[in-house]
Motif scaffolding. Structure first.
Motif, PDB file in Angstrom:
ATOM      1  N   PHE A 104       0.838  -1.197   0.000  1.00 27.23           N
ATOM      2  CA  PHE A 104       0.000   0.000   0.000  1.00 27.23           C
ATOM      3  C   PHE A 104       0.876   1.252   0.000  1.00 27.23           C
ATOM      4  O   PHE A 104       0.647   2.190  -0.772  1.00 27.23           O
ATOM      5  N   LYS A 105       1.884   1.268   0.851  1.00 26.71           N
ATOM      6  CA  LYS A 105       2.799   2.407   0.921  1.00 26.71           C
ATOM      7  C   LYS A 105       3.530   2.605  -0.401  1.00 26.71           C
ATOM      8  O   LYS A 105       3.650   3.734  -0.899  1.00 26.71           O
ATOM      9  N   ASP A 106       4.024   1.523  -0.984  1.00 28.20           N
ATOM     10  CA  ASP A 106       4.748   1.627  -2.257  1.00 28.20           C
ATOM     11  C   ASP A 106       3.851   2.158  -3.365  1.00 28.20           C
ATOM     12  O   ASP A 106       4.284   2.963  -4.203  1.00 28.20           O
ATOM     13  N   MET A 107       2.595   1.698  -3.401  1.00 27.91           N
ATOM     14  CA  MET A 107       1.668   2.177  -4.426  1.00 27.91           C
ATOM     15  C   MET A 107       1.434   3.673  -4.293  1.00 27.91           C
ATOM     16  O   MET A 107       1.483   4.419  -5.279  1.00 27.91           O
ATOM     17  N   LEU A 108       1.174   4.142  -3.072  1.00 28.64           N
ATOM     18  CA  LEU A 108       0.933   5.564  -2.864  1.00 28.64           C
ATOM     19  C   LEU A 108       2.170   6.376  -3.207  1.00 28.64           C
ATOM     20  O   LEU A 108       2.080   7.392  -3.895  1.00 28.64           O
ATOM     21  N   MET A 201      -1.639  -6.148  -6.166  1.00 28.72           N
ATOM     22  CA  MET A 201      -0.842  -5.051  -5.646  1.00 28.72           C
ATOM     23  C   MET A 201       0.644  -5.245  -5.959  1.00 28.72           C
ATOM     24  O   MET A 201       1.338  -4.291  -6.315  1.00 28.72           O
ATOM     25  N   ARG A 202       1.127  -6.485  -5.841  1.00 25.19           N
ATOM     26  CA  ARG A 202       2.526  -6.758  -6.188  1.00 25.19           C
ATOM     27  C   ARG A 202       2.784  -6.427  -7.650  1.00 25.19           C
ATOM     28  O   ARG A 202       3.801  -5.809  -7.997  1.00 25.19           O
ATOM     29  N   GLU A 207       5.116  -2.927 -11.826  1.00 20.50           N
ATOM     30  CA  GLU A 207       4.941  -2.125 -13.034  1.00 20.50           C
ATOM     31  C   GLU A 207       5.368  -0.687 -12.820  1.00 20.50           C
ATOM     32  O   GLU A 207       6.009  -0.072 -13.670  1.00 20.50           O
ATOM     33  N   MET A 208       5.018  -0.125 -11.669  1.00 26.81           N
ATOM     34  CA  MET A 208       5.411   1.237 -11.351  1.00 26.81           C
ATOM     35  C   MET A 208       6.929   1.365 -11.239  1.00 26.81           C
ATOM     36  O   MET A 208       7.514   2.351 -11.657  1.00 26.81           O
ATOM     37  N   GLY A 209       7.551   0.328 -10.672  1.00 25.06           N
ATOM     38  CA  GLY A 209       8.992   0.351 -10.499  1.00 25.06           C
ATOM     39  C   GLY A 209       9.750   0.314 -11.798  1.00 25.06           C
ATOM     40  O   GLY A 209      10.873   0.803 -11.894  1.00 25.06           O
ATOM     41  N   ARG A 210       9.125  -0.270 -12.834  1.00 24.93           N
ATOM     42  CA  ARG A 210       9.791  -0.364 -14.146  1.00 24.93           C
ATOM     43  C   ARG A 210       9.571   0.876 -14.995  1.00 24.93           C
ATOM     44  O   ARG A 210      10.242   1.057 -16.002  1.00 24.93           O
TER      45      ARG A 210
END
Length: 211
Positions: A104-108, A201-202, A207-210
Motif C-alpha cells: 500500500f505504501k509503495d503504491m501511494l 498489488m505486487r 509495473e510502477m517500479g519499471r
C-alpha cells in the motif's frame, strides 16, 4: 467529470503535503499543534517543488530514497492501510498485514512521484482555517485558494503516536483517500481472495517500479 476533477485535486493536496516532509524539522516540532505542522510543511512544499523544476536543486526522482525515509516517519501508513482494508484487516495473519501495508505504501509513494513529475507549480494559496483535537486524534481544516479559479476544501486527519502527529487520511471536498481505497479494495475482494488482492498489488508495484 466532477469526480475526476476532485481526484486530481486530491492528489495535488497529498503531494504538496508529502513533499513538505523533505524539509528538516526541529525536534521540538513534534510538540507543535497539528495545524502548525500542516501549515509549516505545506507552505515550504511549493518551494521544494519549484526549485527542483527550476534546476536549482536535485530532481524529485533523484531524491526518492531520501524522501521515502522521511515520509516513513511522518505518514502513518499502518493506520492508513488498516482503515483502507476495513473489517477484513482483522482476519489476516500478521505477515499478510505487514505485506499489505508495505505494498500500500509503495503504491501511494510511486503515484506521488509520478504526479509530482508533471506538477507545474501555479499560484495557489493556502488558508488554514481551524483544528480540532480529540485525544490522540485531530482534524486540520484548510483551503487551497485559486485552484482553477475556485477554492478547494482539504481536511487532514492526524493521529498522535510516539510523540508525533502523523497524517493518516486526507479529505478533499468530502472525498476521503482512505474511503476511496476501501471502495476499490472491496470491489476486488468481492470477486477475489485476499491473496488475489495481494497479487494485484505486487504486480502494480512492479509495473510502477519499471516505469
Amino acid at each position: 467529470m466532477l469526480l475526476k476533477a476532485i481526484k486530481g485535486i486530491l492528489w495535488t493536496g497529498l503531494l504538496l503535503w508529502l513533499f513538505s516532509l523533505t524539509i528538516p524539522i526541529r525536534a521540538a516540532a513534534a510538540a507543535n499543534p497539528p495545524i502548525s505542522v500542516i501549515k509549516a510543511g505545506t507552505e515550504q512544499a511549493l518551494q521544494i517543488l519549484r526549485s527542483s523544476r527550476s534546476g536549482q536543486a536535485p530532481s524529485v526522482r533523484q531524491r526518492r530514497a531520501e524522501i521515502m525515509v522521511i515520509v516513513d516517519r511522518y505518514f502513518n501508513f499502518h493506520e492508513m492501510a488498516r482503515r483502507s482494508l476495513g473489517r477484513l484487516w482483522r482476519d489476516q495473519p500478521a505477515e499478510k498485514q505487514a505485506e499489505f501495508v508495505r505494498l500500500f505504501k509503495d503504491m501511494l509513494f510511486n503515484t506521488y512521484i509520478d504526479k509530482v513529475e508533471s506538477y507545474t507549480g501555479s499560484n495557489e494559496k493556502f488558508a488554514y482555517d481551524k483544528e480540532s483535537i480529540d485525544g490522540d486524534y485531530a482534524v486540520v481544516k484548510t483551503r487551497i485558494q485559486g485552484y482553477k479559479n475556485t477554492d478547494v476544501k482539504v481536511d487532514y486527519r492526524l493521529r498522535f503516536e510516539n510523540g508525533e502527529w502523523q497524517v493518516y487520511d486526507v479529505i478533499v471536498e468530502g472525498i476521503s483517500l482512505v474511503d476511496n481505497y476501501r471502495s476499490q479494495f472491496a470491489s476486488i475482494l468481492g470477486n477475489e481472495s485476499f491473496d488475489g488482492l495481494l497479487r494485484r498489488m505486487r504486480q502494480k508495484v512492479n509495473e510502477m517500479g519499471r516505469s
